[in-house]
Design an enzyme around this catalytic site. Structure first.
Site, PDB file in Angstrom:
ATOM      1  N   PRO E   2       0.741  -1.253  -0.176  1.00 20.78           N
ATOM      2  CA  PRO E   2       0.083   0.142   0.020  1.00 20.78           C
ATOM      3  C   PRO E   2       0.726   1.207   0.041  1.00 20.78           C
ATOM      4  O   PRO E   2       2.000   1.314   0.452  1.00 20.78           O
ATOM      5  CB  PRO E   2      -0.810  -0.145   1.347  1.00 20.78           C
ATOM      6  CG  PRO E   2      -0.652  -1.482   1.832  1.00 20.78           C
ATOM      7  CD  PRO E   2       0.570  -1.875   1.445  1.00 20.78           C
ATOM      8  N   TYR E   3       0.114   2.288  -0.487  1.00 25.79           N
ATOM      9  CA  TYR E   3       0.799   3.676  -0.599  1.00 25.79           C
ATOM     10  C   TYR E   3      -0.162   4.531   0.167  1.00 25.79           C
ATOM     11  O   TYR E   3      -1.354   4.612  -0.174  1.00 25.79           O
ATOM     12  CB  TYR E   3       1.005   4.118  -1.895  1.00 25.79           C
ATOM     13  CG  TYR E   3       1.527   5.568  -1.953  1.00 25.79           C
ATOM     14  CD1 TYR E   3       2.624   5.998  -1.583  1.00 25.79           C
ATOM     15  CD2 TYR E   3       0.597   6.544  -2.321  1.00 25.79           C
ATOM     16  CE1 TYR E   3       2.926   7.308  -1.780  1.00 25.79           C
ATOM     17  CE2 TYR E   3       0.837   7.971  -2.398  1.00 25.79           C
ATOM     18  CZ  TYR E   3       1.860   8.472  -2.032  1.00 25.79           C
ATOM     19  OH  TYR E   3       2.092   9.744  -1.984  1.00 25.79           O
TER      20      TYR E   3
END
Lengths: 67, 67, 67, 67, 67, 67
Positions: E2-3
């Protein structure tokens, strides 16, 4: 009045899981920085694995190799 | 050469409404800051209500409660 | 509950001009899409001209050549 | 550990072309700034031409006029 | 992988508070979606209150009025 | 008309290196997708290492440990 954008690969996160992310990150900002919940925005983007690269490769390919 | 990103919930904005947003924000930047229209970019993202949270809750749930 | 991000080069926009951008884009979203002003966020990013490229060149260089 | 977001109009970029973009930008960051490939992220967003404006107009309209 | 991008107003968040945000949101993504911690990125942007608008007004002005 | 945002940690990228990134990514988009250089935007954000987290930790701390 924080704004949070979460990008994850599109692979079946349920509505309940998204609700948990939204609640969790909102509470985190309230607890750590005393931010107002009422004006906390969270936006979740789900990205196709063909469109996400890491280490120079598409996630689609990385996952296929691991199978 | 401004860049503008507008995020709205996905609930039926028409092509004409999007055209009005694009024209309006481009003119605003020209009028206020004398920015060059030719190199003004506007990108509109439409976000599912399950993926947008405010005050710790999904917009889907907030709207259902208001019905 | 729109979210708007405006990126402009950093060259002296005043606080008053930023206030006009914020008010203008908020009113635009209210007029075109009937969005709630109270939950409209606008964030302005001012970017150094060395860090903005167009047509493969830094804005710093494009501007110097035009002088 | 760079993060790169590439936004293009949605008009048929193939999976192979996306792979070339991801590999290319990852190598560029490694070559120019000696960044670690293993922690380089690239995310590609494909945007409908109705949702992308330039010079105050939707790309859809600009392209139709050029036909 | 994830970012996460967190935008907050620039008003003195300490390095320790930022560390808590980073650890908290990384653990949240691990717990809710079983995401790999090793490839979770979190970026915090601190935005001047003159550059953040809500309800059509700069946060600077909203805060001054409340004093 | 692509838009590219590159986020790197703030540790001394020179103006020349930024110019190489801007030229390189613009040429990549032209070569792979036949995109128009004239309307390709590249924006580079340099992020403090205290504000960037990976694997749940600030980059500042990860780097200090490696010294």
């Amino acid at each position: 009045m924080p704004y949070v954008n979460i990008k994850i690969t599109k692979d079946g996160a349920t509505s309940e899981q998204k609700a948990l992310l939204i609640e969790g990150v909102t509470s985190l900002l309230q607890n750590v920085l005393n931010k107002n919940r009422a004006t906390t925005f969270v936006i979740i983007d789900e990205v196709e694995t063909d469109n996400w690269g890491i280490a120079g490769e598409q996630v689609t390919k990385i996952r296929n190799r691991k199978k």
